[in-house]
Design an enzyme around this catalytic site. Sequence first.
Site, short mmCIF file in Angstrom:
data_model
loop_
_atom_site.label_atom_id
_atom_site.label_comp_id
_atom_site.label_asym_id
_atom_site.label_seq_id
_atom_site.Cartn_x
_atom_site.Cartn_y
_atom_site.Cartn_z
N SER A 1 0.81 -1.21 0.00
CA SER A 1 0.00 0.00 0.00
C SER A 1 0.85 1.26 0.00
O SER A 1 0.32 2.36 -0.19
CB SER A 1 -0.91 0.02 1.24
N GLU B 1 -5.82 -0.60 -7.24
CA GLU B 1 -4.84 0.25 -7.92
C GLU B 1 -3.81 -0.64 -8.59
O GLU B 1 -3.16 -1.46 -7.94
CB GLU B 1 -4.13 1.17 -6.92
N HIS C 1 -2.79 -3.09 -5.64
CA HIS C 1 -3.15 -2.64 -4.30
C HIS C 1 -4.65 -2.79 -4.08
O HIS C 1 -5.45 -2.01 -4.59
CB HIS C 1 -2.72 -1.18 -4.10
N ASN D 1 -3.64 6.49 -1.06
CA ASN D 1 -2.93 6.79 0.18
C ASN D 1 -2.20 8.13 0.15
O ASN D 1 -1.99 8.74 1.20
CB ASN D 1 -1.94 5.67 0.51
#
Length: 283
Positions: free
Chosen positions: A119, A152, A140, A190
């Site tokens: 991540s 992702e 991800h 993130n």
Amino acid sequence: MNINIVAIAGAGTMGAGIAQISAVAGYQTLLYDITEEARQGGMESIKTSLSRLVKKERLSEEQKAEALAKITLVGDLEQFSQADIVIEAIYENLSAKKELWGKIDKIVKDSCLLASNTSSLSITEIAAFCSRPEDFVGMHFFNPVAMMPLVEIIRGLRTNEDRLEHARKFAESLGKTAIVCQDKPGFIVNRILIPYINDSIHALSEGVASAEDIDKAMKLGANMPIGPLALADLVGLDVALAAGEALYQEFEDSKFRVSPLLKQMVRAGKLGRKTGEGFYKYE
């Protein structure tokens, strides 16, 4: 590229979740971890999640049984030799990933697609642990894997475009929406989400308001479906800390400075929902 056998390295929360959706999608799925306890823990997590979906009438008992029959627990990486894709989903530690990929790289067939569920760490750097970085991508997934619709797909500096497309199509075959991004710190979600959570923890530590009121403010004032502190508990404070520190180290920008309160919470073992206590207490 035809994918028939999916291998997952790591039977924790994310690995078990990926194994579950892989099996539900009809793939023969290998779930690896180094201890029998970890493997059985992953399987119990899958059974609980599938039972919950049956209760909600999103799956039938027959579909649950079919999915469970497609999952094989393995304690020997040699069983990855026939896998068409390997997805590594262990904890966020480069040394551990380097050691694991060094072993996997020697076992898998040349046509195998290689992916990490990291991540926050660099896909380009993890790919360098393998002899075929052009076959390596980031995939991800988000927690809880069975419920969250996004994946992702991350392009490393040496990732082959065909392999990137194979990863995207595979994610979509799992019923997910796949988006492609470059190998930049935090990727998309993130990079935006972790500073948002971190700022809310700074606000709490500075006494701006209580955790309840900070979350209520963002839910009712910004139309967020869940408050940032409750979200941190859901994600896992250790995961949020690792992602925050990765962003700070990569950008070397003070705006990414991790809240000392977050560090203290992790040191105290208050990691959120998975430990029963974070910014809130859970049964």
